[in-house]
Design a protein around this motif. Structure first.
Motif, PDB file in Angstrom:
ATOM      1  N   VAL A 154      73.280  59.891  55.320  1.00 42.37           N
ATOM      2  CA  VAL A 154      74.297  59.238  54.503  1.00 42.37           C
ATOM      3  C   VAL A 154      74.469  60.073  53.247  1.00 42.37           C
ATOM      4  CG1 VAL A 154      74.916  57.117  53.288  1.00 42.37           C
ATOM      5  CG2 VAL A 154      73.607  56.998  55.434  1.00 42.37           C
ATOM      6  N   THR A 155      75.705  60.488  52.960  1.00 40.88           N
ATOM      7  CA  THR A 155      75.913  61.466  51.890  1.00 40.88           C
ATOM      8  C   THR A 155      77.222  61.200  51.144  1.00 40.88           C
ATOM      9  OG1 THR A 155      75.881  63.862  51.441  1.00 40.88           O
ATOM     10  CG2 THR A 155      77.081  63.152  53.392  1.00 40.88           C
ATOM     11  N   PRO A 156      77.264  61.469  49.843  1.00 40.06           N
ATOM     12  CA  PRO A 156      78.466  61.180  49.052  1.00 40.06           C
ATOM     13  C   PRO A 156      79.432  62.362  48.954  1.00 40.06           C
ATOM     14  CG  PRO A 156      76.661  61.723  47.585  1.00 40.06           C
ATOM     15  CD  PRO A 156      76.111  61.828  48.982  1.00 40.06           C
ATOM     16  N   TYR A 157      80.699  62.040  48.701  1.00 36.34           N
ATOM     17  CA  TYR A 157      81.696  63.065  48.401  1.00 36.34           C
ATOM     18  C   TYR A 157      82.591  62.570  47.279  1.00 36.34           C
ATOM     19  CZ  TYR A 157      85.488  60.526  50.795  1.00 36.34           C
ATOM     20  OH  TYR A 157      86.443  59.601  51.149  1.00 36.34           O
ATOM     21  N   ARG A 158      83.338  63.502  46.700  1.00 37.98           N
ATOM     22  CA  ARG A 158      84.249  63.178  45.603  1.00 37.98           C
ATOM     23  C   ARG A 158      85.695  63.458  46.010  1.00 37.98           C
ATOM     24  NH1 ARG A 158      81.476  63.408  40.463  1.00 37.98           N
ATOM     25  NH2 ARG A 158      79.459  64.483  40.568  1.00 37.98           N
ATOM     26  N   GLU A 159      86.602  62.722  45.386  1.00 36.39           N
ATOM     27  CA  GLU A 159      88.028  63.068  45.417  1.00 36.39           C
ATOM     28  C   GLU A 159      88.337  63.727  44.083  1.00 36.39           C
ATOM     29  OE1 GLU A 159      90.166  59.473  46.181  1.00 36.39           O
ATOM     30  OE2 GLU A 159      89.863  59.592  48.345  1.00 36.39           O
ATOM     31  N   ASN A 160      88.689  65.006  44.106  1.00 38.85           N
ATOM     32  CA  ASN A 160      88.923  65.756  42.875  1.00 38.85           C
ATOM     33  C   ASN A 160      90.303  65.463  42.302  1.00 38.85           C
ATOM     34  OD1 ASN A 160      86.377  67.086  43.216  1.00 38.85           O
ATOM     35  ND2 ASN A 160      87.338  68.374  44.774  1.00 38.85           N
ATOM     36  N   LYS A 161      90.494  65.815  41.051  1.00 42.60           N
ATOM     37  CA  LYS A 161      91.758  65.521  40.372  1.00 42.60           C
ATOM     38  C   LYS A 161      92.944  66.197  41.041  1.00 42.60           C
ATOM     39  CE  LYS A 161      89.675  64.734  35.832  1.00 42.60           C
ATOM     40  NZ  LYS A 161      89.591  65.172  34.405  1.00 42.60           N
ATOM     41  N   ASN A 162      92.710  67.349  41.684  1.00 44.93           N
ATOM     42  CA  ASN A 162      93.804  68.069  42.351  1.00 44.93           C
ATOM     43  C   ASN A 162      94.040  67.591  43.781  1.00 44.93           C
ATOM     44  OD1 ASN A 162      91.588  69.070  43.670  1.00 44.93           O
ATOM     45  ND2 ASN A 162      91.929  71.218  43.102  1.00 44.93           N
ATOM     46  N   GLY A 163      93.359  66.517  44.165  1.00 43.33           N
ATOM     47  CA  GLY A 163      93.577  65.939  45.482  1.00 43.33           C
ATOM     48  C   GLY A 163      92.646  66.456  46.568  1.00 43.33           C
ATOM     49  N   THR A 164      91.850  67.473  46.259  1.00 44.74           N
ATOM     50  CA  THR A 164      90.927  68.017  47.246  1.00 44.74           C
ATOM     51  C   THR A 164      89.660  67.160  47.330  1.00 44.74           C
ATOM     52  OG1 THR A 164      89.902  69.484  45.626  1.00 44.74           O
ATOM     53  CG2 THR A 164      91.778  70.356  46.877  1.00 44.74           C
ATOM     54  N   ILE A 221      73.745  65.607  63.992  1.00 48.91           N
ATOM     55  CA  ILE A 221      73.648  64.667  62.870  1.00 48.91           C
ATOM     56  C   ILE A 221      74.830  63.698  62.905  1.00 48.91           C
ATOM     57  CG2 ILE A 221      73.557  64.445  60.361  1.00 48.91           C
ATOM     58  CD1 ILE A 221      72.568  67.317  60.219  1.00 48.91           C
ATOM     59  N   LEU A 222      74.524  62.424  62.697  1.00 52.45           N
ATOM     60  CA  LEU A 222      75.597  61.465  62.437  1.00 52.45           C
ATOM     61  C   LEU A 222      75.800  61.460  60.929  1.00 52.45           C
ATOM     62  CD1 LEU A 222      77.530  59.298  63.596  1.00 52.45           C
ATOM     63  CD2 LEU A 222      75.798  57.603  62.955  1.00 52.45           C
ATOM     64  N   LEU A 223      76.895  62.080  60.482  1.00 57.11           N
ATOM     65  CA  LEU A 223      77.188  62.182  59.053  1.00 57.11           C
ATOM     66  C   LEU A 223      78.013  60.981  58.610  1.00 57.11           C
ATOM     67  CD1 LEU A 223      78.092  65.955  58.561  1.00 57.11           C
ATOM     68  CD2 LEU A 223      76.139  64.737  57.594  1.00 57.11           C
ATOM     69  N   VAL A 224      77.461  60.220  57.691  1.00 59.47           N
ATOM     70  CA  VAL A 224      78.158  59.070  57.126  1.00 59.47           C
ATOM     71  C   VAL A 224      78.511  59.426  55.686  1.00 59.47           C
ATOM     72  CG1 VAL A 224      78.014  56.628  56.546  1.00 59.47           C
ATOM     73  CG2 VAL A 224      76.899  57.479  58.627  1.00 59.47           C
ATOM     74  N   TYR A 225      79.789  59.643  55.433  1.00 58.18           N
ATOM     75  CA  TYR A 225      80.259  60.020  54.095  1.00 58.18           C
ATOM     76  C   TYR A 225      80.777  58.793  53.363  1.00 58.18           C
ATOM     77  CZ  TYR A 225      80.267  65.160  54.614  1.00 58.18           C
ATOM     78  OH  TYR A 225      79.913  66.475  54.741  1.00 58.18           O
ATOM     79  N   TYR A 226      80.298  58.584  52.143  1.00 58.25           N
ATOM     80  CA  TYR A 226      80.852  57.528  51.307  1.00 58.25           C
ATOM     81  C   TYR A 226      81.480  58.158  50.066  1.00 58.25           C
ATOM     82  CZ  TYR A 226      76.511  57.827  48.496  1.00 58.25           C
ATOM     83  OH  TYR A 226      75.464  58.255  47.715  1.00 58.25           O
ATOM     84  N   LEU A 227      82.496  57.481  49.521  1.00 60.89           N
ATOM     85  CA  LEU A 227      83.236  58.001  48.376  1.00 60.89           C
ATOM     86  C   LEU A 227      82.531  57.625  47.082  1.00 60.89           C
ATOM     87  CD1 LEU A 227      85.698  59.408  47.169  1.00 60.89           C
ATOM     88  CD2 LEU A 227      86.912  57.218  47.282  1.00 60.89           C
ATOM     89  N   TYR A 228      82.104  58.653  46.344  1.00 60.04           N
ATOM     90  CA  TYR A 228      81.456  58.449  45.051  1.00 60.04           C
ATOM     91  C   TYR A 228      82.523  58.398  43.961  1.00 60.04           C
ATOM     92  CZ  TYR A 228      78.873  59.473  40.776  1.00 60.04           C
ATOM     93  OH  TYR A 228      78.369  59.437  39.506  1.00 60.04           O
ATOM     94  N   LYS A 229      82.438  57.372  43.120  1.00 59.90           N
ATOM     95  CA  LYS A 229      83.329  57.258  41.966  1.00 59.90           C
ATOM     96  C   LYS A 229      82.499  56.921  40.731  1.00 59.90           C
ATOM     97  CE  LYS A 229      87.680  55.954  44.210  1.00 59.90           C
ATOM     98  NZ  LYS A 229      88.803  54.974  44.221  1.00 59.90           N
ATOM     99  N   GLU A 230      82.689  57.700  39.694  1.00 57.48           N
ATOM    100  CA  GLU A 230      81.906  57.533  38.476  1.00 57.48           C
ATOM    101  C   GLU A 230      82.075  56.141  37.884  1.00 57.48           C
ATOM    102  OE1 GLU A 230      79.186  58.529  35.670  1.00 57.48           O
ATOM    103  OE2 GLU A 230      79.842  59.905  37.247  1.00 57.48           O
ATOM    104  N   GLU A 231      83.276  55.579  38.031  1.00 56.80           N
ATOM    105  CA  GLU A 231      83.546  54.305  37.375  1.00 56.80           C
ATOM    106  C   GLU A 231      82.925  53.111  38.101  1.00 56.80           C
ATOM    107  OE1 GLU A 231      87.247  55.405  39.851  1.00 56.80           O
ATOM    108  OE2 GLU A 231      85.736  56.393  38.601  1.00 56.80           O
ATOM    109  N   ILE A 232      82.426  53.311  39.304  1.00 55.55           N
ATOM    110  CA  ILE A 232      81.793  52.212  40.039  1.00 55.55           C
ATOM    111  C   ILE A 232      80.369  52.012  39.508  1.00 55.55           C
ATOM    112  CG2 ILE A 232      80.931  51.462  42.290  1.00 55.55           C
ATOM    113  CD1 ILE A 232      83.347  52.730  43.559  1.00 55.55           C
TER     114      ILE A 232
END
Length: 481
Positions: free
Chosen positions: A94-104, A138-149
């Motif tokens: 289980v691993t986090p990812y970000r949505e960057n300001k430029n949409g990537t 690997i079963l990769l489970v990606y969750y969206l990390y947000k600083e404001e949460i």
């Protein structure tokens, strides 16, 4: 309903299909749904999740994996050395990812795979290693990390996919594995660095910076480390294997039989050793009249068969291409700059987790060297992969970083010397490896100091003399072209 009826733990595809039920849900929802269903389920014996005193702060991400294991897949979390779904050979991550300001999209961090047992790993072959048995599917489970949460339970799961590294990636991963093992066999486990390798790194993994472990071929204790897919590799996996419809970068390697990626790159560039910049522009149809600022880098990419300025393997490995111009007097005019740092952020860091220190620890560079001949013609001399030696990083760079932090903390002093403004940040004359100086567009391009003053942006630089000393002797040797 029994969990065995919900998915077949001997079948990877069944596990993946069942995992899609969690996509779009938060970890809190998974917990709550599991509590509602608990009386109906036949479960493995385990302690109630609440009894584990789980933190709901955003920092304890390890508990998120525990939620998926126990409250979604309904098996007891344990320290078994086998893969999580060992009957199917599937490891859950289980691993986090970000949505960057430029949409990537980008991975938030490296993916920790298995701890490195220094005494055991030196006796294992890659194909039979504990690491590979837990990493090849690997079963990769990606969750969206947000600083404001505010609470980690409220992060939302966005993707769940089976992942196996493709054939050419496996070759590079295997090569990385043996680089790490060879360093341990040489009694240098304490000098391991993520910059040594491309996709697979030896990542620090300890509760505190003082933790140390024994190694087999040296009396010096080494930091605990784990095999990990690098942040850059996980970002590439996310954007090209997990999220559908993403455009991939051009690969350097077309031939799937290549064993050493680095040797392949070096040999390809060396074929044009001695060519002038003008000749390379003609060879690869690059318009020199437009005077692109990064002309030499463009030529390096063209030699490698890349039409743009991004190569698939470099993106996966986080390789940074640096072109170096050497004068006919065997000197480099410019020092090598790095991104600017914010004064108020730097003084909050510790060296072991500093932005600049980690960048040098984790980054592998490709130096592409050009040199002016006696007729002032700039010619390609060759290339080399490089990462900063352990002693240079932990001694010289660290001392400059710590001195910089001290100066900023105590109050940066600005003085008028011989008609020019000077400060008391570390200078190139004070250290053989690096220094600090401005990297601002103008005097108005500033960051705020801790005392409220504003001061032109600064960055760390590697000294030009140090960079020249790092270039391989073979590249330095003059040849007649």
């Amino acid at each position: 309903m029994d969990y065995i009826a919900e998915y077949d733990r001997t079948d990877p595809k069944s596990i993946e299909k069942y995992s899609q039920r969690m996509v779009g849900k938060t970890f809190r929802q998974i917990l709550e749904e599991d509590e509602d269903r608990q009386p109906m389920m036949l479960r493995e014996t385990r302690a109630p999740y609440g009894s584990a005193k789980v933190s709901v702060t955003k920092r304890n991400k390890g508990n998120l994996g525990q939620i998926i294991e126990e409250s979604f897949f309904h098996y007891a979390c344990n320290s078994d050395s086998r893969a999580d779904f060992y009957e199917a050979g599937v490891e859950l991550k289980v691993t986090p990812y970000r949505e960057n300001k430029n949409g990537t999209l980008s991975a938030k961090e490296r993916l920790i795979l298995t701890m490195i047992d220094y005494c055991q790993v030196v006796n294992e072959k890659f194909e039979e290693s504990h690491f590979w048995n837990k990493s090849k599917l690997i079963l990769l489970v990606y969750y969206l990390y947000k600083e404001e949460i505010a609470y980690n339970l409220d992060y939302k799961i966005r993707y769940s996919r089976l992942f196996t590294p493709p054939e050419q990636d496996v070759k590079i991963i295997q090569h990385d594995y043996y680089i790490i093992v060879s360093k341990i066999k040489a009694g240098k486990a304490h000098e391991l660095s993520e910059g040594d390798t491309l996709y697979l790194g030896a990542a620090p993994k300890a509760a505190t910076s003082k933790n140390r472990r024994k190694q087999p071929f040296s009396d010096e204790l080494a930091k605990p480390r784990a095999f990990a897919f690098k942040n850059s590799y996980m970002t590439y996996v996310l954007n090209n294997y997990i999220v559908p419809g993403t455009v991939t970068y051009e690969p350097i390697i077309q031939d799937k039989t290549v064993d050493s990626f680095e040797d392949y790159v070096i040999n390809k560039i060396d074929r044009y050793r001695g060519y002038s910049v003008s000749e390379l522009c003609m060879e690869f149809n690059v318009d020199r009249e437009k005077k692109p600022k990064n002309l030499e880098a463009i030529l390096a990419y063209r030699i490698l068969g890349i039409k743009g300025n991004h190569a698939e393997e470099f993106e996966k490995a986080g390789v940074v291409v640096k072109t170096i111009r050497v004068g006919k007097n065997d000197r480099i005019k410019e020092s090598m700059s790095f991104p600017t740092f914010r004064f108020k952020e730097l003084i909050q860091e510790e060296w072991d987790d500093s932005t600049f220190g980690n960048y040098l620890k984790e980054t592998r560079f490709l130096f592409v060297v050009f040199k002016y001949d006696q007729n002032d013609v700039l010619r390609l001399r060759g290339c080399q992969f490089w990462n900063m030696p352990y002693d240079d990083l932990e001694t010289e760079v660290r001392s400059v970083w710590e001195r910089t932090k001290q100066v900023i903390t105590e109050g940066l002093r600005v003085m008028l010397v011989n008609g020019a403004w000077r400060n008391n940040l570390p200078k190139a004359s004070e250290n053989p490896v690096c220094h600090v100086r401005p990297h601002a567009q103008n005097a108005q391009d500033t960051y705020e100091l801790p005392d409220g003053r504003r001061y032109p942006k600064q960055c760390f630089w590697l000294n030009n003399t140090y960079i020249y000393a790092q270039i391989d002797d073979e590249i330095k040797v003059d040849q007649i072209y």
